[in-house]
Design a protein around this motif. Structure first.
Motif, short mmCIF file in Angstrom:
data_model
loop_
_atom_site.label_atom_id
_atom_site.label_comp_id
_atom_site.label_asym_id
_atom_site.label_seq_id
_atom_site.Cartn_x
_atom_site.Cartn_y
_atom_site.Cartn_z
N THR A 276 0.81 -1.21 0.00
CA THR A 276 0.00 0.00 0.00
C THR A 276 0.85 1.26 0.00
O THR A 276 0.33 2.35 -0.24
CB THR A 276 -0.92 0.02 1.23
OG1 THR A 276 -0.13 -0.13 2.42
CG2 THR A 276 -1.94 -1.12 1.17
N GLU A 319 -2.57 7.87 5.90
CA GLU A 319 -3.40 8.95 5.38
C GLU A 319 -2.52 10.10 4.89
O GLU A 319 -2.77 10.68 3.84
CB GLU A 319 -4.36 9.44 6.46
CG GLU A 319 -5.44 8.42 6.81
CD GLU A 319 -6.43 8.96 7.82
OE1 GLU A 319 -6.25 10.12 8.28
OE2 GLU A 319 -7.38 8.24 8.17
N ASP A 322 -1.01 9.17 1.59
CA ASP A 322 -1.93 9.40 0.47
C ASP A 322 -1.98 10.89 0.12
O ASP A 322 -2.00 11.25 -1.07
CB ASP A 322 -3.33 8.90 0.82
CG ASP A 322 -3.40 7.38 0.92
OD1 ASP A 322 -2.51 6.70 0.37
OD2 ASP A 322 -4.35 6.87 1.55
N ASP A 325 1.23 11.71 -1.72
CA ASP A 325 1.22 11.21 -3.10
C ASP A 325 0.37 12.11 -4.00
O ASP A 325 0.76 12.43 -5.13
CB ASP A 325 0.67 9.79 -3.14
CG ASP A 325 1.65 8.77 -2.56
OD1 ASP A 325 2.85 9.08 -2.48
OD2 ASP A 325 1.20 7.67 -2.19
N ARG A 326 -0.79 12.51 -3.51
CA ARG A 326 -1.65 13.39 -4.32
C ARG A 326 -0.98 14.73 -4.56
O ARG A 326 -1.08 15.29 -5.67
CB ARG A 326 -3.00 13.58 -3.62
CG ARG A 326 -3.96 12.40 -3.78
CD ARG A 326 -5.35 12.75 -3.30
NE ARG A 326 -5.38 12.91 -1.86
CZ ARG A 326 -5.64 11.93 -1.00
NH1 ARG A 326 -5.89 10.72 -1.46
NH2 ARG A 326 -5.66 12.15 0.30
#
Length: 714
Positions: A276, A319, A322, A325-326
């Motif tokens: 992940t 979290e 993520d 990454d965005r």
């Protein structure tokens, strides 16, 4: 029949194995071979997979050679045990190491057919074979273990006898259930139960138990995911055998045979590619492979990871990962001729919360994917880093404050001027930098600047002048103490015996000419957030062994490298970059400070940066021109996210930082920076401007101490 009689002689003799009297099928060779064998088999616990978790206990991935989870016999369904014993060795609890009836039946059948067509091995003998296979390291060793000869059978028998003498039947069965292969990459009953049915071995019902027990004979041929019809037929054979032995009733067997397999196949992620958080995972594994406390060399450490059944708990905030990454991939495309990177660290602990880069972790043959990690130091990654530009000014700023330079100290800092190498002190005992002049210019208009304005506007000539006060050695060593992995030049000589001056420790040090990683810079600036306490970056919090015992606790490795008041003053200065300087678009709802960095001219710059922090989180964002192999190139003519790279650190890198931290800023505590009330000149942002510039050539020193009322507290 001579051969059969010989085997019977062995059996009747109570398995004493008097080989000297055997005749037929090379009995003397068998005797010699067995006499050379150890009397006991090394029955080490089968290797099992290790698990990597994030800070909240969410699985990231598994690491293993074989997908196995060892369980005790009392954690295995009794129905499964009965099914397996029924089909593999129904007299298991009655006979010794050798099942005479089964062996004779197989032997007669094989002799009559002229080959080996039927097995007669007991579960103990099968365990011996599986153990030898598990311990075989070469192709030749594996071939010897699987060789269809009576010599192998006799060898296995001797080991089996030793096992039966030393261990109980339950112990042997437990070890067998954990080592045997159930097909489709599942080793051991627990992995098989989870893989095919998503249940624990303790919860297997009759349908599931009969199916899995049937796999042992030929895991590939009866694999229910590839050959469901064969698997059903084999399951029914097991059920019929259980009914024949009165383990279950025929009625129950018929009822289960009428059912489908009811599989619930689950994948077991293996390695970083299927995790992940692939990039963070690769960092974790490299970090562990460098940890000497886990083995004498990397080979030993790798084996521990792949077979030790470890529970590896990391500091990853999934979290935030993520969000990172965005933010990175929203500003730099994977296929751009540039790499975007972001690292997030917790001040005061060094816990690495997230790392991200624009090129996803993946097949290097695909455009925009790579197995190279550009975010972490070269010790754990695949890049020597990129020049960090004016983010290095913070090290000179901190050293100047540490040396007692007031925050309102003013230097005349024209847009263009000339400096001389002789005005910069090197480390004691090191060679001087020479006596040559070198030019310097600003990317913004200069003038009379103090530590606030010179930093907010990133005035190069101001910082070259400030570095004359600190010298080059102290800021250089301070940066190293804050986690920047610079090359120490002391004692290094060339072929002629002359000292070599590394490019990092030169007067241009303050302009960020050294190559560093995003993680190093996030770690370094976290020192300011932690009020002068530096902590080494750590991706891992603890490791537990297969039994749940703590193998290693990764405590924070921290030390004070500057006074609290110095760090507080740096934060007070750097917050101006966000509150009214180049990075004002990235203001947060909590206190924040930071510094932009652009190396060289914008178009030719190899990288642009923004490193910023709050009192509780530090992050470094970077964009560097780089080809498919990660080799640095200039940003000249490079298109980033569809736009030509004509911007600076504030316009390219800072938005990555802002997008990430704004996504989770509401989770951050409303902690304030401590105002540096004890530092001289604190709060005086606007310097005193004389009527005329200094009459001397080059930069001059102003006399303002902030007492003329022109400045104000910020």
């Amino acid at each position: 029949m001579v051969a059969v009689s010989a085997v019977l002689g062995v059996v009747v003799a109570g398995l004493a194995i008097p080989f000297a009297g055997l005749v037929g099928f090379a009995s003397n060779n068998i005797a010699d071979s067995m006499d050379d064998l150890p009397k006991e088999l090394d029955t080490e616990v089968p290797g099992e997979k290790s698990a990597i978790y994030d800070a909240d206990g969410n699985l990231i991935t598994y690491v293993y050679d074989e997908n196995r989870i060892n369980v005790s016999l009392d954690k295995v369904s009794r129905t499964l045990v009965k099914a397996l014993v029924s089909i593999e060795d129904y007299r298991y609890y009655e006979h010794g190491a050798l099942d005479v009836k089964g062996t004779m039946r197989a032997l007669v059948t094989n002799l009559g057919s002229g080959g080996v067509v039927q097995g007669g091995s007991s579960i103990t003998q099968q365990l011996v074979k599986q153990t030898l296979l598990n311990q075989a390291n070469t192709k030749a060793e594996r071939a010897a273990v699987t060789d269809d000869t009576y010599l192998r059978k006799f060898n296995e028998l001797r080991y089996a006898i030793a096992l039966e003498k030393k261990h109980s039947k339950d112990w042997i069965l437990e070890r067998y259930l954990n080592i045997v292969y159930f097909g489709d990459g599942a080793y051991g009953i627990q992995a098989a139960a989870r893989h095919y049915y998503n249940v624990n071995a303790s919860s297997l019902n009759l349908n599931q138990s009969a199916t899995l027990a049937g796999l042992v004979q030929n895991p590939s041929a009866f694999d229910p995911t590839d050959h469901p019809d064969r698997a059903i037929a084999r399951r029914d054979v097991v059920l019929d055998r259980m009914a024949e032995l009165d383990v279950i009733s025929e009625k129950r067997a018929d009822a289960v045979k009428a059912k489908k397999l009811k599989l619930r196949p689950q994948t077991s992620p293996r390695g970083c590619l299927n995790s992940t958080a692939p990039l963070y995972c690769s960092y974790v594994l490299e970090y562990l492979l460098k940890d000497r406390s886990l083995g004498n060399n990397e080979s030993e450490r790798q084996r521990l990871l792949n077979t030790g059944g470890l529970t590896i708990r990391t500091n990853l905030n999934l979290e935030w990962q993520d969000d990172a990454d965005r933010a990175v991939r929203g500003n730099v495309r994977a296929t751009d001729d540039a790499i975007g990177a972001l690292a997030i660290v917790e001040p005061g602990t060094g816990q690495v919360k997230a790392i991200s880069q624009s090129r996803p972790y993946g097949d290097k043959r695909k455009k925009g994917e790579t197995f190279l990690n550009f975010v972490v130091p070269s010790q754990y990654g695949d890049s020597n880093g990129f020049q960090a530009g004016s983010t290095f000014k913070a090290f000179v700023l901190a050293q100047a404050i540490e040396d007692g330079v007031p925050l309102d100290e003013t230097y005349y800092s024209p847009n263009e001027t000339t400096f001389n190498f002789s005005d910069y002190a090197n480390c004691p005992g090191a060679p001087s930098f020479g006596t040559a002049d070198f030019p310097m210019r600003n990317s913004t208009d200069g003038g009379y600047e103090n530590l606030y304005t010179g930093t907010r506007d990133s005035v190069n000539t101001f910082y070259l002048r400030l570095e004359q006060e600190t010298g080059v050695c102290d800021p250089y060593n301070l940066a190293k103490s804050m986690g920047v992995r610079l090359t120490s030049p002391e004692g290094v000589k060339d072929a002629e015996g002359n000292f070599i001056i590394q490019p990092e420790r030169v007067p241009n040090f303050t302009l960020g000419v050294a190559d560093v990683s995003a993680l190093e810079m996030a770690e370094a600036y976290a020192t300011f957030a932690a009020r002068g306490i530096h902590c080494d970056s750590q991706p891992i919090s603890s490791i537990e062994d297969a039994n749940g015992n703590v193998l290693k606790q990764y405590e924070p490795r921290c030390s004070r490298v500057m006074a609290e008041s110095t760090a507080d003053a740096v934060s007070d200065v750097l917050r101006g970059v966000i509150e009214g300087g180049f990075a004002s678009n990235e203001r947060l709802v909590v206190d924040a400070a930071g510094k932009t960095g652009t190396t060289g001219t914008v178009a030719q710059s190899p990288s642009v940066w923004f490193v910023g922090y709050t009192p509780t989180v530090s992050a470094a964002a970077m964009i560097a021109g780089a080809n498919d192999f990660g080799t640095p190139i200039g940003l000249d003519n490079v298109v980033i996210n569809g736009v030509p790279a004509t911007a600076s650190g504030s316009q390219l890198a800072a938005p990555i930082w802002g997008d990430a931290l704004k996504a989770f800023q509401d989770e951050l505590p409303d902690t304030r920076f401590v105002y540096p009330s004890t530092v001289e000149g604190a709060g005086v942002e606007t310097p005193y401007v004389p009527q005329a510039p200094p009459s001397t050539n080059g930069p001059g020193r102003g006399g303002n101490r902030g007492n003329d009322g022109r400045g104000g507290r910020r």
